[in-house]
Design an enzyme around this catalytic site. Structure first.
Site, PDB file in Angstrom:
ATOM      1  N   HIS A 126       0.708  -1.223  -0.109  1.00 21.56           N
ATOM      2  CA  HIS A 126      -0.061  -0.115   0.018  1.00 21.56           C
ATOM      3  C   HIS A 126       0.786   1.225   0.082  1.00 21.56           C
ATOM      4  O   HIS A 126       1.702   1.427   0.954  1.00 21.56           O
ATOM      5  CB  HIS A 126      -0.870  -0.013   1.397  1.00 21.56           C
ATOM      6  CG  HIS A 126      -1.867  -1.089   1.416  1.00 21.56           C
ATOM      7  ND1 HIS A 126      -2.841  -1.351   2.541  1.00 21.56           N
ATOM      8  CD2 HIS A 126      -2.211  -2.216   0.584  1.00 21.56           C
ATOM      9  CE1 HIS A 126      -3.378  -2.454   2.218  1.00 21.56           C
ATOM     10  NE2 HIS A 126      -3.142  -2.913   1.123  1.00 21.56           N
ATOM     11  N   TYR A 157      -9.625   5.968   3.230  1.00 22.94           N
ATOM     12  CA  TYR A 157     -10.901   5.418   2.343  1.00 22.94           C
ATOM     13  C   TYR A 157     -11.732   6.587   2.050  1.00 22.94           C
ATOM     14  O   TYR A 157     -12.143   7.123   3.005  1.00 22.94           O
ATOM     15  CB  TYR A 157     -11.301   4.150   2.841  1.00 22.94           C
ATOM     16  CG  TYR A 157     -10.418   3.118   3.018  1.00 22.94           C
ATOM     17  CD1 TYR A 157      -9.545   2.470   2.054  1.00 22.94           C
ATOM     18  CD2 TYR A 157      -9.995   2.404   4.276  1.00 22.94           C
ATOM     19  CE1 TYR A 157      -8.567   1.778   2.447  1.00 22.94           C
ATOM     20  CE2 TYR A 157      -9.234   1.313   4.456  1.00 22.94           C
ATOM     21  CZ  TYR A 157      -8.591   1.073   3.371  1.00 22.94           C
ATOM     22  OH  TYR A 157      -7.509   0.121   3.524  1.00 22.94           O
ATOM     23  N   ASP A 205      -8.413   1.030  -3.883  1.00 26.12           N
ATOM     24  CA  ASP A 205      -9.646   0.525  -3.028  1.00 26.12           C
ATOM     25  C   ASP A 205     -10.517   1.424  -2.820  1.00 26.12           C
ATOM     26  O   ASP A 205     -10.444   2.272  -2.021  1.00 26.12           O
ATOM     27  CB  ASP A 205      -9.111  -0.018  -1.766  1.00 26.12           C
ATOM     28  CG  ASP A 205      -9.988  -0.882  -1.070  1.00 26.12           C
ATOM     29  OD1 ASP A 205     -11.117  -1.114  -1.232  1.00 26.12           O
ATOM     30  OD2 ASP A 205      -9.701  -1.545   0.112  1.00 26.12           O
ATOM     31  N   HIS A 207     -13.410   0.848  -1.048  1.00 20.46           N
ATOM     32  CA  HIS A 207     -13.513   0.502   0.105  1.00 20.46           C
ATOM     33  C   HIS A 207     -15.241   0.968   0.394  1.00 20.46           C
ATOM     34  O   HIS A 207     -15.702   1.362   1.543  1.00 20.46           O
ATOM     35  CB  HIS A 207     -12.850   1.268   1.036  1.00 20.46           C
ATOM     36  CG  HIS A 207     -12.557   0.291   2.179  1.00 20.46           C
ATOM     37  ND1 HIS A 207     -13.107   0.156   3.546  1.00 20.46           N
ATOM     38  CD2 HIS A 207     -11.396  -0.459   2.446  1.00 20.46           C
ATOM     39  CE1 HIS A 207     -12.543  -0.830   4.218  1.00 20.46           C
ATOM     40  NE2 HIS A 207     -11.476  -1.389   3.517  1.00 20.46           N
ATOM     41  N   GLU A 231     -10.885  -2.352  -6.327  1.00 19.94           N
ATOM     42  CA  GLU A 231     -11.336  -3.250  -5.325  1.00 19.94           C
ATOM     43  C   GLU A 231     -12.770  -2.515  -4.593  1.00 19.94           C
ATOM     44  O   GLU A 231     -12.577  -1.301  -4.337  1.00 19.94           O
ATOM     45  CB  GLU A 231     -10.516  -3.528  -4.233  1.00 19.94           C
ATOM     46  CG  GLU A 231     -11.052  -4.350  -3.112  1.00 19.94           C
ATOM     47  CD  GLU A 231      -9.838  -4.312  -2.213  1.00 19.94           C
ATOM     48  OE1 GLU A 231      -9.856  -5.073  -1.130  1.00 19.94           O
ATOM     49  OE2 GLU A 231      -8.481  -4.043  -2.298  1.00 19.94           O
ATOM     50  N   GLU A 257     -13.717  -9.393   0.225  1.00 16.78           N
ATOM     51  CA  GLU A 257     -13.105  -9.487   1.498  1.00 16.78           C
ATOM     52  C   GLU A 257     -14.182  -9.703   2.573  1.00 16.78           C
ATOM     53  O   GLU A 257     -13.862  -9.909   3.647  1.00 16.78           O
ATOM     54  CB  GLU A 257     -12.200  -8.335   1.852  1.00 16.78           C
ATOM     55  CG  GLU A 257     -12.690  -6.996   2.048  1.00 16.78           C
ATOM     56  CD  GLU A 257     -11.765  -5.877   2.313  1.00 16.78           C
ATOM     57  OE1 GLU A 257     -11.647  -5.388   3.382  1.00 16.78           O
ATOM     58  OE2 GLU A 257     -10.725  -5.854   1.294  1.00 16.78           O
ATOM     59  N   ARG A 278     -11.591 -11.673  -3.613  1.00 15.67           N
ATOM     60  CA  ARG A 278     -10.537 -11.244  -2.599  1.00 15.67           C
ATOM     61  C   ARG A 278     -11.014 -11.757  -1.120  1.00 15.67           C
ATOM     62  O   ARG A 278     -10.576 -10.956  -0.259  1.00 15.67           O
ATOM     63  CB  ARG A 278     -10.959  -9.482  -2.625  1.00 15.67           C
ATOM     64  CG  ARG A 278     -10.304  -8.931  -3.796  1.00 15.67           C
ATOM     65  CD  ARG A 278      -8.944  -8.727  -3.578  1.00 15.67           C
ATOM     66  NE  ARG A 278      -8.579  -7.526  -2.569  1.00 15.67           N
ATOM     67  CZ  ARG A 278      -7.781  -7.684  -1.608  1.00 15.67           C
ATOM     68  NH1 ARG A 278      -6.819  -8.779  -1.377  1.00 15.67           N
ATOM     69  NH2 ARG A 278      -7.747  -6.644  -0.451  1.00 15.67           N
ATOM     70  N   HIS A 307      -7.344 -11.623   0.263  1.00 15.54           N
ATOM     71  CA  HIS A 307      -7.188 -10.513   1.099  1.00 15.54           C
ATOM     72  C   HIS A 307      -6.034 -10.678   2.265  1.00 15.54           C
ATOM     73  O   HIS A 307      -5.876 -11.984   2.728  1.00 15.54           O
ATOM     74  CB  HIS A 307      -8.513 -10.423   2.167  1.00 15.54           C
ATOM     75  CG  HIS A 307      -8.664  -9.099   2.957  1.00 15.54           C
ATOM     76  ND1 HIS A 307      -9.081  -8.970   4.163  1.00 15.54           N
ATOM     77  CD2 HIS A 307      -8.141  -7.690   2.676  1.00 15.54           C
ATOM     78  CE1 HIS A 307      -9.136  -7.775   4.565  1.00 15.54           C
ATOM     79  NE2 HIS A 307      -8.652  -7.004   3.734  1.00 15.54           N
ATOM     80  N   GLU A 334      -1.944  -9.417  -1.764  1.00 11.00           N
ATOM     81  CA  GLU A 334      -1.851  -8.068  -0.774  1.00 11.00           C
ATOM     82  C   GLU A 334      -0.760  -8.556   0.363  1.00 11.00           C
ATOM     83  O   GLU A 334      -0.849  -9.532   1.017  1.00 11.00           O
ATOM     84  CB  GLU A 334      -3.166  -7.822  -0.167  1.00 11.00           C
ATOM     85  CG  GLU A 334      -3.020  -6.669   0.648  1.00 11.00           C
ATOM     86  CD  GLU A 334      -4.304  -6.381   1.155  1.00 11.00           C
ATOM     87  OE1 GLU A 334      -4.556  -5.144   1.559  1.00 11.00           O
ATOM     88  OE2 GLU A 334      -5.285  -7.364   1.016  1.00 11.00           O
TER      89      GLU A 334
END
Length: 399
Positions: A126, A157, A205, A207, A231, A257, A278, A307, A334
């Site tokens: 990240h 996020y 992401d 999110h 994502e 996830e 994920r 994830h 990840e």
């Protein structure tokens, strides 16, 4: 096979860094001990209670060889099933049983499953920053470490709003502005391509921070920058909208996830509405269901991107690695660097090297667990304010 009887099952919660990590240990009468990840850091005591009070008396005295039968029994024993607490508890036992079986066979888990389908799995980590300059610095550090796939976020996020117009006396929470976030994200992708060209695979992401039509708009706007994947562009309860996203954009989509239940992923896979699954392996119940999910995905051209957050034990990191090395449709993993304190509690976990994670070498899952050090770092509960996401008028939104 010679029966290998379960003598004891224990559940430990430790916080060697900023996350509460849950580990299950299964001890057998053959002197073989296995460990599994059961981390649900927002509700660790609930998982521990389920393991200690319900799974332990159910399983003691049973043959650890029969992983499939024991998983099915754990899954249906409470009648109601597929929740995050139950699935993580089951996962802790399931992983420990696979760990035992690998040790009995004298093989790393990926060899027990059928061997390698690749030399190493590409990893991504990240990069983030509140400004583009800070983000570039973060990206440069990862590039220097050998990563060529990097998840890039401008702010937290949903972005960090610059001038949020909100009501008086706002309710506490993690506030964000969807329109500003969308505009900033498109600008971020443009700036990354201008600076780095095509040497970098960019992941991002969302999110779950958008409404369905906003998700369609963002996907269309990001097409020219060719993300590796986007994502969680929508929350699971709005996954039917992914058909509209698909019809209007070719941006690769990753989701899963938050999934607990096979009903959540079945139609998305069969109808090819996502490109990457994920799922969090302990969240779906462990290695046993993860293998089945992977094979379903392979039949429909969906690739694996398990994830891999910071709030999982290094045992879980190793499990992801074994699955990735064996499963043909694994794409990327990840990876979040761990603290030295965490590695001391869980020695032997895989590391990323020059942007790849290589196969573990020890039998079973291959990660140790030092009980004395784990107990020296007891559980600390926190309310996780970041999950209290709010729109500009104060409405709570999916985190």
């Amino acid at each position: 096979m010679t029966p290998v009887m379960i003598k004891n099952i224990e559940c430990f919660i430790t916080r060697p860094d900023r996350h509460n990590l849950v580990t299950v240990r299964v001890t057998t009468d053959q002197g073989i001990t296995g460990h599994g990840c059961a981390t649900f850091q927002q509700r660790p005591l609930a998982v521990k209670t389920l393991v200690d009070e319900y799974l332990k008396p159910l399983l003691i005295g049973r043959d650890a060889n029969n992983i499939e039968d024991l998983w099915q029994m754990m899954n249906v024993n409470a009648y109601w099933r597929n929740g995050p607490v139950m699935n993580n508890a089951i996962s802790g036992v399931d992983m420990a049983l696979w760990d035992i079986k690998g040790q009995l066979a004298g093989m790393p888990l990926y060899q027990l499953l059928g061997g390698k389908s690749r030399d190493a799995i590409p990893a991504y980590s990240h990069a983030s920053g509140d400004t583009l300059e800070a983000l570039f610095t973060s990206v440069d550090k990862l590039l220097a470490q050998g990563y060529r796939h990097i998840r890039c976020q401008l702010g937290f996020y949903g972005g960090t709003p610059s001038a949020l117009h909100s009501p008086d006396n706002p309710t506490p929470g993690a506030w964000f502005d969807q329109q500003e976030y969308m505009a900033n994200t498109v600008d971020m992708f443009r700036a990354l391509r201008e600076k780095y060209g095509w040497q970098l695979h960019i992941l991002h992401d969302v999110h779950e921070r958008l409404f369905p039509q906003q998700a369609v708009q963002l996907a269309k706007q990001l097409e020219p920058f060719q993300p590796y994947f986007i994502e969680d562009i929508l929350p699971p309860q709005q996954s039917a909208w992914l058909e509209q996203v698909r019809q209007q954009s070719c941006v690769p989509l990753a989701l899963g996830e938050l999934f607990n239940n096979p009903a959540e992923w079945h139609d998305l896979i069969v109808n090819r509405r996502i490109d990457f699954i994920r799922c969090h392996v302990s969240q779906i119940g462990g290695i046993t269901p993860a293998i089945k999910l992977a094979h379903l995905c392979q039949a429909f051209g969906v690739r694996l991107a398990w994830h891999g957050p910071g709030d999982m034990t290094p045992i879980g990191v190793a499990v992801n690695t074994h699955l990735n090395i064996h499963l043909h449709n694994a794409a990327i993993q990840e990876f979040i660097p761990r603290s030295a304190t965490t590695d001391a509690v869980f020695p032997g976990a895989p590391e990323a090297k020059d942007g790849f994670i290589y196969p573990p070498v020890n039998p079973g899952i291959g990660v140790g667990f030092v009980e004395e050090l784990a107990l020296a770092h007891p559980l600390v509960y926190r309310p996780h304010e970041w999950t209290q996401s709010r729109l500009p008028d104060g409405t709570l939104h999916t985190p």
